[in-house]
Design an enzyme around this catalytic site. Structure first.
Site, PDB file in Angstrom:
ATOM      1  CE  LYS A 192     -38.294  58.451   4.627  1.00 18.95           C
ATOM      2  NZ  LYS A 192     -38.352  57.599   5.810  1.00 18.95           N
ATOM      3  CB  THR A 223     -46.685  54.765  10.347  1.00 18.06           C
ATOM      4  OG1 THR A 223     -45.802  55.324   9.368  1.00 18.06           O
ATOM      5  CG2 THR A 223     -46.724  55.653  11.575  1.00 18.06           C
ATOM      6  N   GLY A 224     -45.028  52.130   8.948  1.00 19.19           N
ATOM      7  CA  GLY A 224     -44.962  51.366   7.702  1.00 19.19           C
ATOM      8  C   GLY A 224     -45.082  52.235   6.459  1.00 19.19           C
TER       9      GLY A 224
HETATM   10  C1  R5P Z   1     -36.481  56.874   8.972  1.00 23.74           C
HETATM   11  O1  R5P Z   1     -35.632  57.517   8.421  1.00 23.74           O
HETATM   12  C2  R5P Z   1     -36.328  55.462   9.469  1.00 23.74           C
HETATM   13  O2  R5P Z   1     -35.165  54.831   9.048  1.00 23.74           O
HETATM   14  C3  R5P Z   1     -37.500  54.644   9.066  1.00 23.74           C
HETATM   15  O3  R5P Z   1     -37.498  54.561   7.659  1.00 23.74           O
HETATM   16  C4  R5P Z   1     -38.762  55.302   9.490  1.00 23.74           C
HETATM   17  O4  R5P Z   1     -38.609  55.863  10.739  1.00 23.74           O
HETATM   18  C5  R5P Z   1     -39.860  54.304   9.500  1.00 23.74           C
HETATM   19  O5  R5P Z   1     -40.999  54.976   9.900  1.00 23.74           O
HETATM   20  P1  R5P Z   1     -42.375  54.655   9.208  1.00 23.74           P
HETATM   21  O6  R5P Z   1     -42.539  53.160   9.272  1.00 23.74           O
HETATM   22  O7  R5P Z   1     -43.382  55.398  10.047  1.00 23.74           O
HETATM   23  O8  R5P Z   1     -42.299  55.173   7.818  1.00 23.74           O
END
Ligand code: R5P
Length: 312
Positions: A192, A223-224
């Site tokens: 990602k 935020t998912g």
């Molecule tokens: C980021 O590297 C973390 O491990 C999570 O994947 C991230 O912080 C999740 O944030 P969100 O739900 O906003 O994508």
């Protein structure tokens, strides 16, 4: 040996009380109040002189206030003459800011570690920290433990045979590998790129996901967007519908509900490291009190944390 003394911050009192119950010890009486100008004031109402003290305080929103409270409680215990003070963070905010990604930024994770040490903590214990880099930021003994076995136990009856455990980003690969080993499933990962606080894009998927139900594993759901983008990319790559999401910290910041709903997760599992956030989603909570109590007991008795730590 005297029992560990648990000081409960106010950020997740029910969790701290459950940990204390597991330890068969009442939390240390304390007062936490605000002065009329909003300043936080903490006071221990019983002595912890000579005791092995564990200050339990996660730092969900508002993170600054909860973090300051943790620091003040450690300082109060230290000034009272505690033999040793351990700062226990069931969830530690700011850990994502562990480097200067763009330049001219604050490395807030390092600053946070410095503040914990300045408060007088002799040791820190963190549940599924976002970054392994934290270990290098602390000069005092630092331990992290993982909720992976807890989440694996909670979900195992619902996992289809064809499932694949997927890390939704490279940072979650170790956690996903541990989960895959626990559930005896293959693992895959998504590459990602974060474009902003609420937007991510998927570059590629490594591993065999076609026709398999994805079990997505991450340290947190904020935020998912990470999970939703990964679930979309997996669907496009031919994964089976009805993905399951597992994360230690259920932050559910806006717009997590709509992101996760659009991604049609069949189940979402988080722990109670922070107080449960009401969402209209099918969220199940795995209690982390027993795990944290066991870690505290092992530290108190100078025993190794062993496989409570995240090793793969
Ligand atoms: C980021 O590297 C973390 O491990 C999570 O994947 C991230 O912080 C999740 O944030 P969100 O739900 O906003 O994508």
């Amino acid at each position: 040996m005297t029992a560990p003394a648990l000081v409960a911050g106010s950020a997740n009192l029910p969790l701290a009380e459950r940990i204390a119950a597991e330890l068969r010890a009442a939390p240390v009486a304390r007062r936490i109040e605000r002065f009329p100008d909003g300043e936080l004031h903490v006071e221990l109402l019983e002595s912890v002189r000579g005791r092995d003290v564990y200050v339990v305080q996660p730092t969900p929103a508002p993170p600054e206030a909860n973090f300051m409270e943790a620091l003040q409680l450690v300082d109060a215990a230290r000034r009272d003459g505690a033999a040793r003070v351990t700062s226990v963070f069931p969830y530690l905010a700011y850990a994502r800011q562990d480097r200067r990604a763009k330049g001219r930024e604050c490395v807030a994770a390092k600053l946070g570690a410095d503040l914990v040490q300045a408060s007088g903590a002799n040791r820190a214990l963190v549940l599924d920290p976002h970054s392994q880099a934290l270990e290098g930021f602390f000069q005092i003994p630092y331990d992290s433990i993982t909720a992976a076995p807890l989440l694996a136990d909670a979900v195992k009856a619902l996992v289809p045979r064809d499932a694949v455990v997927v890390a939704p980003d490279l940072g979650a690969v170790r956690l996903a590998a541990r989960m895959a080993a626990l559930l005896r499933l293959p693992a895959a990962h998504v590459h990602k790129t974060r474009e902003g606080p609420q937007s991510v894009s998927v570059q590629q998927i490594a591993g065999d996901v076609k026709g398999r139900t994805p079990i997505l594993v991450d340290d947190m759901i904020s935020t998912g967007s990470t999970l939703a983008a990964a679930a979309r990319a997996l669907a496009e790559a031919g994964a089976a519908p009805g993905a399951i999401a597992l994360a230690t910290h259920g932050i559910f910041a806006d717009p997590a509900e709509s992101n996760l709903r659009a991604a049609a997760f069949r189940h979402v599992f988080v722990t109670d490291s922070i107080p449960p956030v009401p969402t209209g989603l099918p969220v199940r909570i795995a209690g982390a009190a027993k795990l944290l109590a066991e870690a505290i007991l092992r530290l108190h008795e100078e025993r190794p944390l062993g496989d409570m730590a995240l090793h793969t």
